[in-house]
Design a protein around this motif. Structure first.
Motif, PDB file in Angstrom:
ATOM      1  N   ARG A 197       9.924 -14.345  41.220  1.00 19.99           N
ATOM      2  CA  ARG A 197       9.760 -13.691  42.529  1.00 19.99           C
ATOM      3  C   ARG A 197       8.317 -13.242  42.737  1.00 19.99           C
ATOM      4  O   ARG A 197       7.762 -13.389  43.826  1.00 19.99           O
ATOM      5  CB  ARG A 197      10.727 -12.521  42.672  1.00 19.99           C
ATOM      6  CG  ARG A 197      12.139 -12.954  43.022  1.00 19.99           C
ATOM      7  CD  ARG A 197      12.999 -11.767  43.444  1.00 19.99           C
ATOM      8  NE  ARG A 197      13.304 -10.875  42.341  1.00 19.99           N
ATOM      9  CZ  ARG A 197      14.302 -11.066  41.474  1.00 19.99           C
ATOM     10  NH1 ARG A 197      15.078 -12.115  41.593  1.00 19.99           N
ATOM     11  NH2 ARG A 197      14.526 -10.212  40.507  1.00 19.99           N
ATOM     12  N   GLU A 198       7.692 -12.702  41.695  1.00 21.80           N
ATOM     13  CA  GLU A 198       6.289 -12.295  41.785  1.00 21.80           C
ATOM     14  C   GLU A 198       5.390 -13.502  42.036  1.00 21.80           C
ATOM     15  O   GLU A 198       4.451 -13.419  42.828  1.00 21.80           O
ATOM     16  CB  GLU A 198       5.853 -11.581  40.501  1.00 21.80           C
ATOM     17  CG  GLU A 198       6.460 -10.217  40.321  1.00 21.80           C
ATOM     18  CD  GLU A 198       6.116  -9.595  38.978  1.00 21.80           C
ATOM     19  OE1 GLU A 198       5.077  -9.958  38.380  1.00 21.80           O
ATOM     20  OE2 GLU A 198       6.890  -8.743  38.519  1.00 21.80           O
TER      21      GLU A 198
ATOM     22  N   GLY B 248       3.203 -17.995  47.595  1.00 20.40           N
ATOM     23  CA  GLY B 248       4.064 -18.622  48.595  1.00 20.40           C
ATOM     24  C   GLY B 248       3.379 -18.950  49.909  1.00 20.40           C
ATOM     25  O   GLY B 248       3.493 -20.072  50.414  1.00 20.40           O
ATOM     26  N   ASP B 249       2.662 -17.987  50.484  1.00 15.78           N
ATOM     27  CA  ASP B 249       2.014 -18.229  51.785  1.00 15.78           C
ATOM     28  C   ASP B 249       0.967 -19.328  51.703  1.00 15.78           C
ATOM     29  O   ASP B 249       0.897 -20.203  52.571  1.00 15.78           O
ATOM     30  CB  ASP B 249       1.376 -16.940  52.314  1.00 15.78           C
ATOM     31  CG  ASP B 249       2.406 -15.929  52.781  1.00 15.78           C
ATOM     32  OD1 ASP B 249       3.564 -16.327  53.002  1.00 15.78           O
ATOM     33  OD2 ASP B 249       2.051 -14.741  52.915  1.00 15.78           O
TER      34      ASP B 249
ATOM     35  N   ALA C 271       1.278 -27.020  52.461  1.00 18.08           N
ATOM     36  CA  ALA C 271       2.349 -27.990  52.685  1.00 18.08           C
ATOM     37  C   ALA C 271       2.495 -28.310  54.168  1.00 18.08           C
ATOM     38  O   ALA C 271       2.671 -29.474  54.543  1.00 18.08           O
ATOM     39  CB  ALA C 271       3.665 -27.469  52.112  1.00 18.08           C
ATOM     40  N   TYR C 272       2.389 -27.287  55.018  1.00 15.71           N
ATOM     41  CA  TYR C 272       2.526 -27.534  56.447  1.00 15.71           C
ATOM     42  C   TYR C 272       1.416 -28.443  56.962  1.00 15.71           C
ATOM     43  O   TYR C 272       1.657 -29.345  57.762  1.00 15.71           O
ATOM     44  CB  TYR C 272       2.544 -26.217  57.230  1.00 15.71           C
ATOM     45  CG  TYR C 272       2.727 -26.467  58.705  1.00 15.71           C
ATOM     46  CD1 TYR C 272       3.986 -26.758  59.221  1.00 15.71           C
ATOM     47  CD2 TYR C 272       1.650 -26.468  59.571  1.00 15.71           C
ATOM     48  CE1 TYR C 272       4.167 -27.025  60.559  1.00 15.71           C
ATOM     49  CE2 TYR C 272       1.824 -26.736  60.922  1.00 15.71           C
ATOM     50  CZ  TYR C 272       3.075 -27.014  61.411  1.00 15.71           C
ATOM     51  OH  TYR C 272       3.240 -27.293  62.729  1.00 15.71           O
TER      52      TYR C 272
ATOM     53  N   PHE D 158       8.381 -24.568  43.530  1.00 19.67           N
ATOM     54  CA  PHE D 158       8.652 -23.386  42.715  1.00 19.67           C
ATOM     55  C   PHE D 158       9.765 -23.650  41.702  1.00 19.67           C
ATOM     56  O   PHE D 158       9.680 -23.215  40.553  1.00 19.67           O
ATOM     57  CB  PHE D 158       9.005 -22.184  43.589  1.00 19.67           C
ATOM     58  CG  PHE D 158       7.812 -21.467  44.155  1.00 19.67           C
ATOM     59  CD1 PHE D 158       6.811 -20.976  43.331  1.00 19.67           C
ATOM     60  CD2 PHE D 158       7.691 -21.280  45.516  1.00 19.67           C
ATOM     61  CE1 PHE D 158       5.708 -20.321  43.844  1.00 19.67           C
ATOM     62  CE2 PHE D 158       6.594 -20.617  46.049  1.00 19.67           C
ATOM     63  CZ  PHE D 158       5.599 -20.139  45.208  1.00 19.67           C
ATOM     64  N   VAL D 159      10.798 -24.367  42.121  1.00 18.90           N
ATOM     65  CA  VAL D 159      11.883 -24.701  41.193  1.00 18.90           C
ATOM     66  C   VAL D 159      11.351 -25.562  40.042  1.00 18.90           C
ATOM     67  O   VAL D 159      11.643 -25.306  38.867  1.00 18.90           O
ATOM     68  CB  VAL D 159      13.034 -25.427  41.936  1.00 18.90           C
ATOM     69  CG1 VAL D 159      14.029 -26.021  40.963  1.00 18.90           C
ATOM     70  CG2 VAL D 159      13.725 -24.461  42.889  1.00 18.90           C
ATOM     71  N   GLN D 160      10.548 -26.561  40.387  1.00 19.22           N
ATOM     72  CA  GLN D 160       9.988 -27.430  39.353  1.00 19.22           C
ATOM     73  C   GLN D 160       9.044 -26.651  38.435  1.00 19.22           C
ATOM     74  O   GLN D 160       9.082 -26.820  37.219  1.00 19.22           O
ATOM     75  CB  GLN D 160       9.245 -28.603  39.979  1.00 19.22           C
ATOM     76  CG  GLN D 160       8.716 -29.573  38.942  1.00 19.22           C
ATOM     77  CD  GLN D 160       7.998 -30.762  39.559  1.00 19.22           C
ATOM     78  OE1 GLN D 160       7.774 -30.824  40.756  1.00 19.22           O
ATOM     79  NE2 GLN D 160       7.628 -31.704  38.718  1.00 19.22           N
TER      80      GLN D 160
END
Length: 181
Positions: free
Chosen positions: A13-14, A20-21, A27-28, A45-47
């Motif tokens: 989460r950290e 994240g932003d 990506a966008y 993030f999962v990978q």
């Protein structure tokens, strides 16, 4: 890093909060679609969480995450064909802004829309290096490492991408205001 390797979800989460932003903006810019960008970032993030033990240099975490996102976006661009059926939305503001006046706000919005449209008109290979160089502030060497290509190739793509971007922006500046000069 130790908490991530130990599969501590609060550490994930950290990590998502910290990067994240930035990953979403990148990506966008690459895939031209907010939902696809969000999916690419979540996949990244999962990978990263699953393979964090493969990261040998913890100080390169940011560039490692950017590389994963860029690879996810590249895979999406190869396989995802819905983008040609539906027009994409304008770039949404992902960064916090101060309180500019109404005229400044309108002009800034217009510039951002024009720049976003022009960036999205570029071929993927130019869009990718421009996003990594200007929006993520990676060096030519870091981009070359991420893309697995030569530094001169990255420099050439940056140069051609900038030239194409300039042409697109000048072409769209029909009223002669010279906003991007």
């Amino acid at each position: 890093m130790r908490r991530l390797i130990a599969k501590d979800e609060s550490a994930l989460r950290e990590l998502m909060t910290a990067y994240g932003d930035e990953l979403l903006r990148t990506a966008y810019l690459l895939v031209k679609d907010r939902q696809a960008a969000e999916e690419a970032v979540m996949d990244a993030f999962v990978q990263a969480y699953a393979k964090i033990d493969q990261l040998k240099q913890p100080d390169k975490l940011r560039s490692w995450l950017l590389r994963i996102v860029a690879n996810r976006c590249r895979m999406r661009m190869r396989t995802w064909n819905w983008r040609s059926l539906f027009p994409f939305d304008r770039v949404e503001s992902l960064a916090e802004e101060t309180e500019p006046g109404p005229e400044e706000l309108l002009l800034a919005q217009w510039r951002a829309e024009r720049l976003s449209e022009a960036i999205h008109e570029l071929d993927y290979k130019y869009r990718e290096v421009i996003a990594l160089y200007y929006f993520n502030e990676l060096s030519v060497l870091e981009i070359a490492e991420q893309l697995g290509s030569n530094e001169n190739t990255v420099k050439a793509r940056l140069s051609r991408g900038r030239a194409r971007l300039r042409t697109l922006l000048e072409k769209g500046d029909e009223d002669g205001a010279g906003v991007y000069e």
